[in-house]
Design a protein around this motif. Structure first.
Motif, PDB file in Angstrom:
ATOM      1  N   GLY A 186      22.927 -52.675   6.727  1.00 39.05           N
ATOM      2  CA  GLY A 186      23.641 -51.946   5.458  1.00 39.05           C
ATOM      3  C   GLY A 186      24.766 -52.575   5.088  1.00 39.05           C
ATOM      4  O   GLY A 186      25.721 -52.204   4.208  1.00 39.05           O
ATOM      5  N   THR A 187      25.295 -53.712   5.795  1.00 37.70           N
ATOM      6  CA  THR A 187      26.678 -54.276   5.611  1.00 37.70           C
ATOM      7  C   THR A 187      26.790 -55.389   4.657  1.00 37.70           C
ATOM      8  O   THR A 187      25.776 -55.947   4.266  1.00 37.70           O
ATOM      9  N   MET A 188      27.531 -55.548   3.847  1.00 37.50           N
ATOM     10  CA  MET A 188      28.044 -56.707   3.006  1.00 37.50           C
ATOM     11  C   MET A 188      29.426 -56.893   2.885  1.00 37.50           C
ATOM     12  O   MET A 188      30.093 -56.171   3.302  1.00 37.50           O
ATOM     13  N   ALA A 189      29.669 -58.208   2.536  1.00 34.21           N
ATOM     14  CA  ALA A 189      31.172 -58.686   2.505  1.00 34.21           C
ATOM     15  C   ALA A 189      31.775 -58.500   0.921  1.00 34.21           C
ATOM     16  O   ALA A 189      30.844 -59.125  -0.057  1.00 34.21           O
ATOM     17  N   ILE A 190      32.839 -58.295   0.650  1.00 38.87           N
ATOM     18  CA  ILE A 190      33.730 -58.464  -0.432  1.00 38.87           C
ATOM     19  C   ILE A 190      34.707 -59.478  -0.404  1.00 38.87           C
ATOM     20  O   ILE A 190      35.407 -59.225   0.471  1.00 38.87           O
ATOM     21  N   LEU A 191      34.661 -60.280  -1.064  1.00 39.51           N
ATOM     22  CA  LEU A 191      35.691 -61.476  -1.207  1.00 39.51           C
ATOM     23  C   LEU A 191      36.631 -61.360  -2.498  1.00 39.51           C
ATOM     24  O   LEU A 191      36.051 -61.153  -3.422  1.00 39.51           O
ATOM     25  N   GLU A 192      38.009 -61.442  -2.140  1.00 39.12           N
ATOM     26  CA  GLU A 192      38.689 -61.153  -3.355  1.00 39.12           C
ATOM     27  C   GLU A 192      39.937 -62.210  -3.311  1.00 39.12           C
ATOM     28  O   GLU A 192      40.128 -62.760  -2.219  1.00 39.12           O
ATOM     29  N   GLU A 193      40.300 -62.446  -4.376  1.00 39.31           N
ATOM     30  CA  GLU A 193      41.633 -63.241  -4.515  1.00 39.31           C
ATOM     31  C   GLU A 193      42.711 -62.353  -5.215  1.00 39.31           C
ATOM     32  O   GLU A 193      42.555 -61.906  -6.489  1.00 39.31           O
ATOM     33  N   ASP A 194      43.965 -62.242  -4.417  1.00 44.35           N
ATOM     34  CA  ASP A 194      45.111 -61.296  -5.085  1.00 44.35           C
ATOM     35  C   ASP A 194      45.805 -62.170  -6.060  1.00 44.35           C
ATOM     36  O   ASP A 194      45.597 -63.262  -6.212  1.00 44.35           O
ATOM     37  N   ASP A 195      46.640 -61.361  -6.644  1.00 44.32           N
ATOM     38  CA  ASP A 195      47.528 -61.954  -7.823  1.00 44.32           C
ATOM     39  C   ASP A 195      48.310 -63.405  -7.278  1.00 44.32           C
ATOM     40  O   ASP A 195      48.623 -64.096  -7.842  1.00 44.32           O
ATOM     41  N   ARG A 196      48.597 -63.490  -5.999  1.00 43.55           N
ATOM     42  CA  ARG A 196      49.426 -64.445  -5.610  1.00 43.55           C
ATOM     43  C   ARG A 196      48.157 -65.700  -5.200  1.00 43.55           C
ATOM     44  O   ARG A 196      48.742 -66.631  -4.660  1.00 43.55           O
ATOM     45  N   GLY A 197      47.089 -65.295  -5.120  1.00 41.08           N
ATOM     46  CA  GLY A 197      45.877 -66.306  -5.005  1.00 41.08           C
ATOM     47  C   GLY A 197      45.528 -66.479  -3.660  1.00 41.08           C
ATOM     48  O   GLY A 197      44.745 -67.283  -3.041  1.00 41.08           O
ATOM     49  N   ALA A 198      45.968 -65.277  -2.676  1.00 38.17           N
ATOM     50  CA  ALA A 198      45.550 -65.482  -1.481  1.00 38.17           C
ATOM     51  C   ALA A 198      44.124 -64.806  -1.379  1.00 38.17           C
ATOM     52  O   ALA A 198      43.529 -63.993  -2.041  1.00 38.17           O
ATOM     53  N   LEU A 199      43.198 -65.576  -0.585  1.00 38.95           N
ATOM     54  CA  LEU A 199      41.831 -65.252  -0.675  1.00 38.95           C
ATOM     55  C   LEU A 199      41.551 -64.195   0.894  1.00 38.95           C
ATOM     56  O   LEU A 199      42.209 -64.457   1.966  1.00 38.95           O
ATOM     57  N   THR A 200      40.879 -63.184   0.556  1.00 39.38           N
ATOM     58  CA  THR A 200      40.694 -62.093   1.555  1.00 39.38           C
ATOM     59  C   THR A 200      39.437 -61.544   1.530  1.00 39.38           C
ATOM     60  O   THR A 200      38.480 -61.986   0.748  1.00 39.38           O
ATOM     61  N   ALA A 201      38.712 -61.161   2.717  1.00 43.14           N
ATOM     62  CA  ALA A 201      37.348 -60.816   2.958  1.00 43.14           C
ATOM     63  C   ALA A 201      37.453 -59.598   3.520  1.00 43.14           C
ATOM     64  O   ALA A 201      38.150 -59.355   4.457  1.00 43.14           O
ATOM     65  N   ARG A 202      36.657 -58.627   3.381  1.00 38.87           N
ATOM     66  CA  ARG A 202      36.323 -57.413   4.089  1.00 38.87           C
ATOM     67  C   ARG A 202      34.844 -56.969   4.020  1.00 38.87           C
ATOM     68  O   ARG A 202      33.990 -57.325   3.254  1.00 38.87           O
ATOM     69  N   ILE A 203      34.335 -56.492   5.206  1.00 33.80           N
ATOM     70  CA  ILE A 203      33.062 -55.978   5.642  1.00 33.80           C
ATOM     71  C   ILE A 203      32.885 -54.404   4.961  1.00 33.80           C
ATOM     72  O   ILE A 203      33.976 -53.790   5.374  1.00 33.80           O
ATOM     73  N   LEU A 204      32.028 -54.345   4.003  1.00 31.89           N
ATOM     74  CA  LEU A 204      31.610 -52.894   3.674  1.00 31.89           C
ATOM     75  C   LEU A 204      30.557 -52.323   4.731  1.00 31.89           C
ATOM     76  O   LEU A 204      29.569 -53.038   4.530  1.00 31.89           O
ATOM     77  N   MET A 205      30.794 -51.086   5.184  1.00 33.67           N
ATOM     78  CA  MET A 205      29.873 -50.497   5.988  1.00 33.67           C
ATOM     79  C   MET A 205      29.316 -49.417   5.188  1.00 33.67           C
ATOM     80  O   MET A 205      30.000 -48.644   4.348  1.00 33.67           O
ATOM     81  N   PRO A 206      28.129 -48.993   5.503  1.00 37.51           N
ATOM     82  CA  PRO A 206      27.368 -47.885   4.791  1.00 37.51           C
ATOM     83  C   PRO A 206      28.064 -46.828   5.332  1.00 37.51           C
ATOM     84  O   PRO A 206      28.699 -46.629   6.485  1.00 37.51           O
ATOM     85  N   LEU A 207      28.427 -45.427   4.443  1.00 32.72           N
ATOM     86  CA  LEU A 207      28.789 -44.196   4.975  1.00 32.72           C
ATOM     87  C   LEU A 207      28.411 -43.847   6.326  1.00 32.72           C
ATOM     88  O   LEU A 207      29.116 -43.415   7.005  1.00 32.72           O
ATOM     89  N   ASN A 208      27.026 -43.823   6.586  1.00 36.20           N
ATOM     90  CA  ASN A 208      26.582 -43.153   7.830  1.00 36.20           C
ATOM     91  C   ASN A 208      27.086 -44.091   8.933  1.00 36.20           C
ATOM     92  O   ASN A 208      26.982 -43.596  10.045  1.00 36.20           O
ATOM     93  N   LYS A 209      27.256 -45.120   8.741  1.00 34.47           N
ATOM     94  CA  LYS A 209      27.694 -46.089  10.052  1.00 34.47           C
ATOM     95  C   LYS A 209      29.109 -45.970  10.067  1.00 34.47           C
ATOM     96  O   LYS A 209      29.414 -46.371  11.316  1.00 34.47           O
ATOM     97  N   GLN A 210      29.862 -45.634   9.302  1.00 34.92           N
ATOM     98  CA  GLN A 210      31.554 -45.698   9.291  1.00 34.92           C
ATOM     99  C   GLN A 210      31.727 -44.288  10.118  1.00 34.92           C
ATOM    100  O   GLN A 210      32.650 -44.350  10.947  1.00 34.92           O
ATOM    101  N   GLU A 211      30.831 -43.322  10.106  1.00 31.69           N
ATOM    102  CA  GLU A 211      31.195 -42.155  10.839  1.00 31.69           C
ATOM    103  C   GLU A 211      30.934 -42.289  12.312  1.00 31.69           C
ATOM    104  O   GLU A 211      31.418 -41.269  13.233  1.00 31.69           O
ATOM    105  N   GLU A 212      30.237 -43.091  12.886  1.00 27.40           N
ATOM    106  CA  GLU A 212      29.697 -43.253  14.251  1.00 27.40           C
ATOM    107  C   GLU A 212      30.965 -43.840  14.975  1.00 27.40           C
ATOM    108  O   GLU A 212      31.743 -44.524  14.751  1.00 27.40           O
TER     109      GLU A 212
END
Length: 125
Positions: free
Chosen positions: A99-125
């Motif tokens: 149930g995971t996926m990644a979000i890739l973003e570029e901020d206002d300064r142009g820095a590239l970041t990524a984060r993993i999104l976990m499903p709600l039921n997995k975040q509680e474990e």
């Protein structure tokens, strides 16, 4: 999943990459490089870059050789966000398996970041 992504950002590109189980996907490439804001992304499944061993050296070098500052890959289905030198390495995991996926973003300064999104039921474990 696609409708949610395109509702959030209708400019999101659709890219097909051939994986190790896609032997009849003749119209999909083994890799591609795509612009993302001020950045260039190396997109690959990862099976030809040895990521199964969790050694990301080959995929990082492949990204650098193609002039990319990030590599997005899969194959292991294990979510990961890390850096190797100047290359951001992102494996979103598996929407189907964990149930995971990644979000890739570029901020206002142009820095590239990524984060993993976990499903709600997995975040509680």
């Amino acid at each position: 999943l696609e409708p949610m992504i395109y509702e959030r950002d209708p400019r999101s590109p659709r890219v097909r990459i051939r994986g190790n189980m896609d032997i009849y996907c003749y119209d999909a490439a083994d890799w591609t490089a795509q612009a993302f804001g001020r950045h260039r992304l190396f997109l690959t499944h990862g099976h030809r870059n040895g990521v199964k061993s969790l050694d990301y050296t080959a995929v990082a070098y492949a990204a650098m050789e193609k002039g990319c500052d990030a590599a997005l890959f899969g194959h292991t289905h294990l979510p990961c966000v890390t850096r190797m030198g100047e290359v951001l390495l992102v494996n979103p995991g598996s929407v189907r398996d964990s149930g995971t996926m990644a979000i890739l973003e570029e901020d206002d300064r142009g820095a590239l970041t990524a984060r993993i999104l976990m499903p709600l039921n997995k975040q509680e474990e």
